[in-house]
Design an enzyme around this catalytic site. Structure first.
Site, PDB file in Angstrom:
ATOM      1  N   HIS A 198      -1.513  29.601  74.458  1.00 17.33           N
ATOM      2  CA  HIS A 198      -1.292  31.059  74.359  1.00 17.33           C
ATOM      3  C   HIS A 198       0.038  31.468  74.998  1.00 17.33           C
ATOM      4  O   HIS A 198       0.171  32.583  75.497  1.00 17.33           O
ATOM      5  CB  HIS A 198      -2.432  31.852  75.006  1.00 17.33           C
ATOM      6  CG  HIS A 198      -3.787  31.369  74.617  1.00 17.33           C
ATOM      7  ND1 HIS A 198      -4.430  31.804  73.473  1.00 17.33           N
ATOM      8  CD2 HIS A 198      -4.617  30.454  75.185  1.00 17.33           C
ATOM      9  CE1 HIS A 198      -5.602  31.185  73.372  1.00 17.33           C
ATOM     10  NE2 HIS A 198      -5.732  30.348  74.393  1.00 17.33           N
ATOM     11  N   SER A 251      27.733  34.988  69.891  1.00 14.36           N
ATOM     12  CA  SER A 251      27.727  36.364  69.401  1.00 14.36           C
ATOM     13  C   SER A 251      29.158  36.807  69.147  1.00 14.36           C
ATOM     14  O   SER A 251      30.078  36.375  69.846  1.00 14.36           O
ATOM     15  CB  SER A 251      27.083  37.267  70.461  1.00 14.36           C
ATOM     16  OG  SER A 251      27.466  38.602  70.267  1.00 14.36           O
ATOM     17  N   LYS A 309      27.065  34.629  75.170  1.00 14.94           N
ATOM     18  CA  LYS A 309      25.858  34.217  74.462  1.00 14.94           C
ATOM     19  C   LYS A 309      25.921  32.810  73.867  1.00 14.94           C
ATOM     20  O   LYS A 309      26.937  32.413  73.301  1.00 14.94           O
ATOM     21  CB  LYS A 309      25.568  35.202  73.326  1.00 14.94           C
ATOM     22  CG  LYS A 309      25.173  36.578  73.810  1.00 14.94           C
ATOM     23  CD  LYS A 309      23.712  36.644  74.201  1.00 14.94           C
ATOM     24  CE  LYS A 309      22.883  37.021  72.988  1.00 14.94           C
ATOM     25  NZ  LYS A 309      21.463  36.861  73.276  1.00 14.94           N
ATOM     26  N   GLU A 361      16.320  29.037  64.564  1.00  9.38           N
ATOM     27  CA  GLU A 361      15.681  30.207  63.946  1.00  9.38           C
ATOM     28  C   GLU A 361      15.701  30.079  62.424  1.00  9.38           C
ATOM     29  O   GLU A 361      14.749  30.470  61.737  1.00  9.38           O
ATOM     30  CB  GLU A 361      16.390  31.482  64.413  1.00  9.38           C
ATOM     31  CG  GLU A 361      16.112  31.771  65.886  1.00  9.38           C
ATOM     32  CD  GLU A 361      17.104  32.727  66.534  1.00  9.38           C
ATOM     33  OE1 GLU A 361      16.937  33.000  67.729  1.00  9.38           O
ATOM     34  OE2 GLU A 361      18.037  33.192  65.855  1.00  9.38           O
TER      35      GLU A 361
END
Ligand code: ARG
Length: 484
Positions: A156, A275, A281, A288
């Protein structure tokens, strides 16, 4: 005879060749993917026609010579046609004259296209299979390096029990191993020849279907001619197997995204992105995208299923739109698997950070409860003691206090304090879970050995499949050279 099976097709086709729906009907552009496959299928069919005495050797020689020239000029040079099969036939007739139309004796575009799709899909699935082996190899290598690297394990997304990096890695290796197996099973059913089924109802010519199957490297012939020309369950099965693989990859990607977020894994710059505005970043974009491909693949399965559902026997043009789902899926999933393998192979696992985090959230609680249970307490009572301790500091003192409260006796009457201290240590906790398949280094070594054996066996199977296609290709070439 209709346009699907006769020389007169050239004439009849003209009647249907114009019209506003011309480009709507055409699959010629998309058929670029099966251009080479179609030439091979034409060659095998022509050789068989000569061997069976259906078309004379000289004409077959001219047809085969024309096919070689057409291959050199490429798909882009083909004359216009409703599809690649028609365009290649037209190009053969342009070179050979009307006798070139003998190439299409005893077959239809229906069995032809089904054969071409299977021929091409075999190569694509073999490449996809290769990438699954590459990923398994990368996962095994990380496992070998990190059998002792403890890290937090989650359920979880909450800290649950400490594990090792190797245990996590091998959990995906075994899933990808099953994905390999599913693709190999799908391959076996792709690798059957529909050629000679003709439009759907066989042919009056005394053809040799086993021979064309052999020349094209297929394992067997699909017996029933209606099944041969119109079934596409092999596309569905392959797309489903790829979709399952993509789903495995999406979980792997998600885990790595979460781990990267917590500083548990350091992704190589090659598999990260930055970024355009925030200079600091480093984002796990490639992962993804890997995660997202599962959505594409699931969509393809849905699209394909919906197209195939309720189609009557035999050939219907709906089938022309079924194929692209498989091509898109095999391309996307193959690439995603390759990227996943590269990401895994190049990532770093900071052992200190992982060790510090391994005990977070009282993740050793289950081990302490197990210890109490092993020393005579019913597991449910042990669970209660440790649950109380979890709320009150989650250390030795809290456990001792909770034990006294629940049992009315000192903890030490049940268990040696050193043993409790050991159970509270993440590394000891991992080492103690040495049951079959567990995270203890000794148990993981066994898993790793099995993973490597399975990988070697699958590598061998794959090499055999590749070699058999290569042999068929060479045999066909040698036969063709006998005529040209
Ligand atoms: N291009 C078609 C396909 O991809 C094959 C043509 C069969 N045409 C026909 N009218 N039966 O499925």
């Amino acid at each position: 005879m209709d346009e699907e099976g006769s020389d007169e097709g050239v004439v009849r086709r003209d009647r249907f060749s114009g019209g506003p729906a011309r480009s709507f009907l055409s699959s010629l552009a998309a058929d670029e993917r099966i251009f080479e496959a179609d030439l091979e299928v034409d060659r095998a069919h022509a050789v068989m026609l000569a061997e069976c005495g259906i078309v004379d050797d000289e004409t077959v020689g001219e047809i085969l010579t024309a096919l070689d020239a057409i291959e050199v000029e490429g798909h882009a040079a083909l004359p216009d046609g409703e599809d690649v099969h028609e365009a290649i036939e037209t190009a053969v007739i342009e070179r050979v004259g009307p006798d070139g139309g003998k190439m299409h004796t005893a077959r239809s575009r229906n069995d032809e296209v089904a054969t071409c799709i299977r021929y091409r899909l075999r190569e694509d699935v073999l490449e996809a299979l290769e990438t699954t082996l590459g990923l398994r190899e990368a996962l095994c290598e990380v496992a070998a390096e990190h059998t002792e690297t403890v890290m937090p394990g989650y359920t979880h997304l909450q800290p649950a029990q400490p594990i090792t990096v190797a245990h996590w890695t091998l959990s995906y290796e075994s899933a990808v191993r099953r994905d390999t197996a599913r693709l190999l099973e799908a391959y076996a059913r792709i690798n059957e020849s529909p050629l000679g089924g003709a439009a759907f109802a066989g042919t009056t010519f005394d053809i040799d279907r086993e021979r064309t199957a052999e020349l094209l490297g297929f394992d067997s012939v699909i017996e029933n001619s209606m099944d041969a020309s119109s079934s596409r369950d092999f596309l569905l099965e392959t797309t489903q197997a790829l979709s399952t693989l993509a789903t495995t990859l999406s979980g792997l990607a998600e885990d790595l995204v979460v781990f990267a977020n917590r500083g548990f894994v350091d992704l190589s710059d090659d598999y990260a992105s930055t970024s355009s505005i925030m200079p600091q970043k480093k984002n796990p974009d490639t992962l993804e995208l890997v995660r997202a491909i599962a959505g594409d693949a699931a969509g393809a399965v849905q699209g394909l299923t919906t197209t195939l559902k309720g189609l009557p026997r035999a050939y219907n043009r709906d089938l022309q739109r079924a194929t692209s789902h498989a091509w898109e899926t095999v391309d996307a999933v193959r690439e995603a698997t390759e990227v996943a393998a590269g990401t895994v192979a190049t990532a770093d696992w900071p052992e200190d950070v992982l060790a510090d985090a391994a005990g977070e959230g009282f993740s050793t609680a289950t081990g302490v409860a197990d210890l109490l249970a092993a020393n005579g307490l019913p597991f449910r009572t042990a669970h209660e003691v440790v649950a109380i301790a979890a709320e009150r500091g989650a250390d030795y003192d809290a456990i001792a206090a909770a034990a006294e409260e629940v049992l009315g006796e000192s903890l030490e009457t049940y268990v040696d304090p050193d043993a409790v201290a050991a159970a509270l240590d993440p590394t000891e906790s991992v080492a103690s879970r040495d049951s079959q398949g567990g995270p203890a280094p000794v148990a993981v070594e066994t898993q790793l050995e099995a993973a490597r054996d399975a990988l070697a066996a699958d590598e061998e199977s794959l090499e055999a499949l590749e070699a058999s296609l290569e042999t068929a290709h060479e045999t066909l070439r040698a036969e063709v050279n006998g005529y040209v």
